[in-house]
Design a protein around this motif. Structure first.
Motif, PDB file in Angstrom:
ATOM      1  N   GLY A 184       8.882 144.437  46.402  1.00 12.64           N
ATOM      2  CA  GLY A 184       9.663 144.717  47.608  1.00 12.64           C
ATOM      3  C   GLY A 184      10.807 143.738  47.805  1.00 12.64           C
ATOM      4  O   GLY A 184      11.557 143.842  48.785  1.00 12.64           O
TER       5      GLY A 184
ATOM      6  N   HIS B 115      10.358 137.604  47.205  1.00 10.78           N
ATOM      7  CA  HIS B 115      10.765 136.379  46.511  1.00 10.78           C
ATOM      8  C   HIS B 115      12.250 136.454  46.145  1.00 10.78           C
ATOM      9  O   HIS B 115      12.973 135.461  46.255  1.00 10.78           O
ATOM     10  CB  HIS B 115       9.949 136.184  45.230  1.00 10.78           C
ATOM     11  CG  HIS B 115       8.516 135.833  45.478  1.00 10.78           C
ATOM     12  ND1 HIS B 115       7.479 136.627  45.066  1.00 10.78           N
ATOM     13  CD2 HIS B 115       7.945 134.770  46.102  1.00 10.78           C
ATOM     14  CE1 HIS B 115       6.327 136.060  45.403  1.00 10.78           C
ATOM     15  NE2 HIS B 115       6.582 134.942  46.047  1.00 10.78           N
TER      16      HIS B 115
ATOM     17  N   ASP C  56      12.109 145.692  37.722  1.00 10.35           N
ATOM     18  CA  ASP C  56      10.794 146.249  38.043  1.00 10.35           C
ATOM     19  C   ASP C  56      10.655 147.536  37.243  1.00 10.35           C
ATOM     20  O   ASP C  56      11.640 148.223  37.004  1.00 10.35           O
ATOM     21  CB  ASP C  56      10.618 146.528  39.541  1.00 10.35           C
ATOM     22  CG  ASP C  56       9.143 146.518  39.945  1.00 10.35           C
ATOM     23  OD1 ASP C  56       8.724 145.599  40.660  1.00 10.35           O
ATOM     24  OD2 ASP C  56       8.394 147.438  39.517  1.00 10.35           O
TER      25      ASP C  56
ATOM     26  N   ASN D 134      10.713 147.222  31.965  1.00  7.01           N
ATOM     27  CA  ASN D 134       9.587 146.308  31.824  1.00  7.01           C
ATOM     28  C   ASN D 134      10.155 144.896  31.671  1.00  7.01           C
ATOM     29  O   ASN D 134      11.132 144.702  30.923  1.00  7.01           O
ATOM     30  CB  ASN D 134       8.833 146.706  30.544  1.00  7.01           C
ATOM     31  CG  ASN D 134       7.489 146.053  30.428  1.00  7.01           C
ATOM     32  OD1 ASN D 134       7.340 144.865  30.704  1.00  7.01           O
ATOM     33  ND2 ASN D 134       6.506 146.822  30.024  1.00  7.01           N
ATOM     34  N   TYR D 135       9.550 143.914  32.307  1.00  5.45           N
ATOM     35  CA  TYR D 135      10.098 142.550  32.152  1.00  5.45           C
ATOM     36  C   TYR D 135       9.989 142.076  30.706  1.00  5.45           C
ATOM     37  O   TYR D 135      10.671 141.139  30.308  1.00  5.45           O
ATOM     38  CB  TYR D 135       9.464 141.557  33.128  1.00  5.45           C
ATOM     39  CG  TYR D 135       7.984 141.265  32.940  1.00  5.45           C
ATOM     40  CD1 TYR D 135       7.516 140.583  31.831  1.00  5.45           C
ATOM     41  CD2 TYR D 135       7.053 141.647  33.905  1.00  5.45           C
ATOM     42  CE1 TYR D 135       6.165 140.310  31.660  1.00  5.45           C
ATOM     43  CE2 TYR D 135       5.699 141.383  33.749  1.00  5.45           C
ATOM     44  CZ  TYR D 135       5.263 140.715  32.620  1.00  5.45           C
ATOM     45  OH  TYR D 135       3.931 140.449  32.458  1.00  5.45           O
TER      46      TYR D 135
ATOM     47  N   ASP E  52       5.709 137.674  39.029  1.00  7.26           N
ATOM     48  CA  ASP E  52       4.621 137.728  40.031  1.00  7.26           C
ATOM     49  C   ASP E  52       3.859 138.991  39.657  1.00  7.26           C
ATOM     50  O   ASP E  52       4.140 140.063  40.170  1.00  7.26           O
ATOM     51  CB  ASP E  52       5.288 137.815  41.417  1.00  7.26           C
ATOM     52  CG  ASP E  52       4.299 138.074  42.538  1.00  7.26           C
ATOM     53  OD1 ASP E  52       3.093 137.900  42.332  1.00  7.26           O
ATOM     54  OD2 ASP E  52       4.767 138.450  43.646  1.00  7.26           O
TER      55      ASP E  52
ATOM     56  N   GLN F  99       2.022 149.649  46.151  1.00  5.33           N
ATOM     57  CA  GLN F  99       1.409 150.494  45.114  1.00  5.33           C
ATOM     58  C   GLN F  99      -0.077 150.708  45.428  1.00  5.33           C
ATOM     59  O   GLN F  99      -0.591 151.819  45.343  1.00  5.33           O
ATOM     60  CB  GLN F  99       1.571 149.831  43.732  1.00  5.33           C
ATOM     61  CG  GLN F  99       3.009 149.874  43.234  1.00  5.33           C
ATOM     62  CD  GLN F  99       3.268 148.936  42.072  1.00  5.33           C
ATOM     63  OE1 GLN F  99       2.675 147.871  41.973  1.00  5.33           O
ATOM     64  NE2 GLN F  99       4.190 149.313  41.201  1.00  5.33           N
TER      65      GLN F  99
HETATM   66  C1  LIG Z   1       2.948 141.633  42.960  1.00  9.29           C
HETATM   67  S1  LIG Z   1       4.304 142.724  42.964  1.00  9.29           S
HETATM   68  C2  LIG Z   1       5.684 141.665  43.128  1.00  9.29           C
HETATM   69  C3  LIG Z   1       6.043 141.380  44.552  1.00  9.29           C
HETATM   70  C4  LIG Z   1       7.340 140.635  44.741  1.00  9.29           C
HETATM   71  N1  LIG Z   1       7.286 139.306  44.196  1.00  9.29           N
HETATM   72  C5  LIG Z   1       7.747 140.597  46.207  1.00  9.29           C
HETATM   73  O1  LIG Z   1       8.036 139.497  46.712  1.00  9.29           O
HETATM   74  O2  LIG Z   1       7.783 141.646  46.840  1.00  9.29           O
HETATM   75  C6  LIG Z   1       4.403 143.140  41.283  1.00  9.29           C
HETATM   76  C7  LIG Z   1       5.535 144.081  40.920  1.00  9.29           C
HETATM   77  O3  LIG Z   1       5.766 143.906  39.536  1.00  9.29           O
HETATM   78  C8  LIG Z   1       5.955 145.142  38.926  1.00  9.29           C
HETATM   79  N2  LIG Z   1       5.542 144.954  37.539  1.00  9.29           N
HETATM   80  C9  LIG Z   1       4.297 144.683  37.071  1.00  9.29           C
HETATM   81  N3  LIG Z   1       4.324 144.547  35.737  1.00  9.29           N
HETATM   82  C10 LIG Z   1       5.618 144.724  35.356  1.00  9.29           C
HETATM   83  C11 LIG Z   1       6.281 144.694  34.103  1.00  9.29           C
HETATM   84  N4  LIG Z   1       5.638 144.477  32.956  1.00  9.29           N
HETATM   85  N5  LIG Z   1       7.621 144.860  34.097  1.00  9.29           N
HETATM   86  C12 LIG Z   1       8.315 145.084  35.256  1.00  9.29           C
HETATM   87  N6  LIG Z   1       7.725 145.163  36.468  1.00  9.29           N
HETATM   88  C13 LIG Z   1       6.396 144.973  36.502  1.00  9.29           C
HETATM   89  C14 LIG Z   1       5.128 146.111  39.716  1.00  9.29           C
HETATM   90  O4  LIG Z   1       5.660 147.413  39.615  1.00  9.29           O
HETATM   91  C15 LIG Z   1       5.253 145.539  41.131  1.00  9.29           C
HETATM   92  O5  LIG Z   1       6.303 146.140  41.841  1.00  9.29           O
END
Ligand SMILES: C[S@@+](CC[C@H](N)C(=O)[O-])C[C@H]1O[C@@H](n2cnc3c(N)ncnc32)[C@H](O)[C@@H]1O
Length: 310
Positions: free
Chosen positions: A32, A35, A52, A78-79, A100, A107
């Motif tokens: 969202g 950070h 994301d 994907n990161y 993170d 979700q």
């Molecule tokens: C815990 S949330 C992050 C929250 C964020 N730090 C905030 O302050 O709102 C994790 C997010 O990472 C994304 N995510 C998880 N694995 C990922 C990946 N391999 N590549 C890109 N995005 C990823 C998910 O779709 C999700 O939106």
């Protein structure tokens, strides 16, 4: 549905990142944008690249971060591809990268996405809804052995083999369609007296299937070294993980990056492998009492920080 996610370890991340107003930053898991907002707020001529794999998350982050729009680029990927994506755009390095990992509250709480055992929904659990592998395929197509392995490895589930065997039995009659179909099999596989301990009986299996569908551990272990190499001198990589397997991957990768020498202790180094920097956090940072009171989802979060050599 409104996008809600309270960022964990917020102060620890913003302080640990050492944000320079003219720096280049990467948020690999924007969610969202909680950070990301704190990073963008501190930039003057710097830039933030927000990744994301979930388009709904990027849309929500775009709205939340609208006041900083000119300092941010959003990238749906994907990161694990972040370094190559950025190099393609001509970005030579970053001063800080944040991961993170895991799922966002949005979700989890959005019944349509099938991440939660509390809502009856189609078996999905994909963070990127364009990905081919959903929870449905894992549950209905994986062999009993594969199911047992993922429940054991990714969920640390004691009753992995029983649950896998019962899934295979059940789907021989008709495929499992929904999260509640899966709950039913899990419940029937766990002895009644064990169901009141260790949280919801489906917790570990759902976690395992989610990790498998999204190949979460592969993305993490394939990314850390490349991200460290991509950091500018003095730059930092911050990783927040939510379960022990992920934390172990981060801890070991950071240790090896700090001290990669493989020569026997006490003998001169001949392997030629040199340290990439230092682990800033000897022990992971975790949520303080105040944060735990406000956000119980912060409880398992562990933040580790690595700093690239100057
Ligand atoms: C815990 S949330 C992050 C929250 C964020 N730090 C905030 O302050 O709102 C994790 C997010 O990472 C994304 N995510 C998880 N694995 C990922 C990946 N391999 N590549 C890109 N995005 C990823 C998910 O779709 C999700 O939106």
């Amino acid at each position: 549905m409104e996008f809600k996610h309270v960022p964990v370890l917020f102060n620890e991340v913003t302080e640990g990142m050492n944000i320079k107003p003219d720096g280049i930053y990467v948020d690999g898991t924007t969610g969202g944008g909680g950070h990301s907002g704190a990073i963008a707020e501190r930039l003057i001529s710097g830039h933030l690249y927000c990744f994301d794999r979930d388009t709904e998350a990027l849309k929500a982050a775009g709205e939340h971060l609208a006041p900083y729009a000119e300092k941010i680029s959003f990238i749906h990927d994907n990161y694990a591809n972040a370094v190559s994506d950025l190099k393609e755009k001509g970005v030579a390095g970053a001063d800080g990268i944040l991961l993170d990992i895991g799922v966002s509250s949005y979700q989890l709480d959005n019944p349509e996405r099938g991440f939660s055992y509390n809502d009856d929904a189609p078996l999905d659990m994909r963070m990127n809804r364009e990905d081919p592998l959903s929870a449905y395929e894992v549950v209905n197509d994986y062999s009993e052995e594969e199911l047992t392995r993922i429940f054991r490895e990714y969920g640390e589930e004691r009753f992995a083999s029983r649950i896998a065997a019962n899934i295979v039995k059940k789907r021989a009659k008709a495929p499992l369609q929904s999260t509640f179909d899966l709950n039913e099999v899990i419940r029937a596989s766990i002895p009644a007296k064990m169901q009141s301990t260790g949280g919801h009986p489906s917790k570990r299996v759902f976690q395992a299937i989610r990790i498998e569908c999204n190949k979460e551990l592969d993305a993490l272990s394939d990314s850390i070294d490349g991200m460290i190499d991509f950091l500018n001198p003095g730059g930092r990589l911050l990783i927040i993980s939510f379960q022990s397997l992920e934390d172990r991957i981060v801890k070991n990768a950071f240790r090896t990056a700090e001290n990669p020498c493989t020569c026997p202790k006490g003998l001169p180094c001949v392997c030629g492998k040199v340290s990439k920097g230092r682990v800033v956090t000897r022990h992971p940072l975790t949520a303080k009492e105040e944060e735990l009171e406000m956000n119980k989802r912060s409880k398992p979060a562990k933040l580790r920080i690595f700093e690239k050599k100057n």
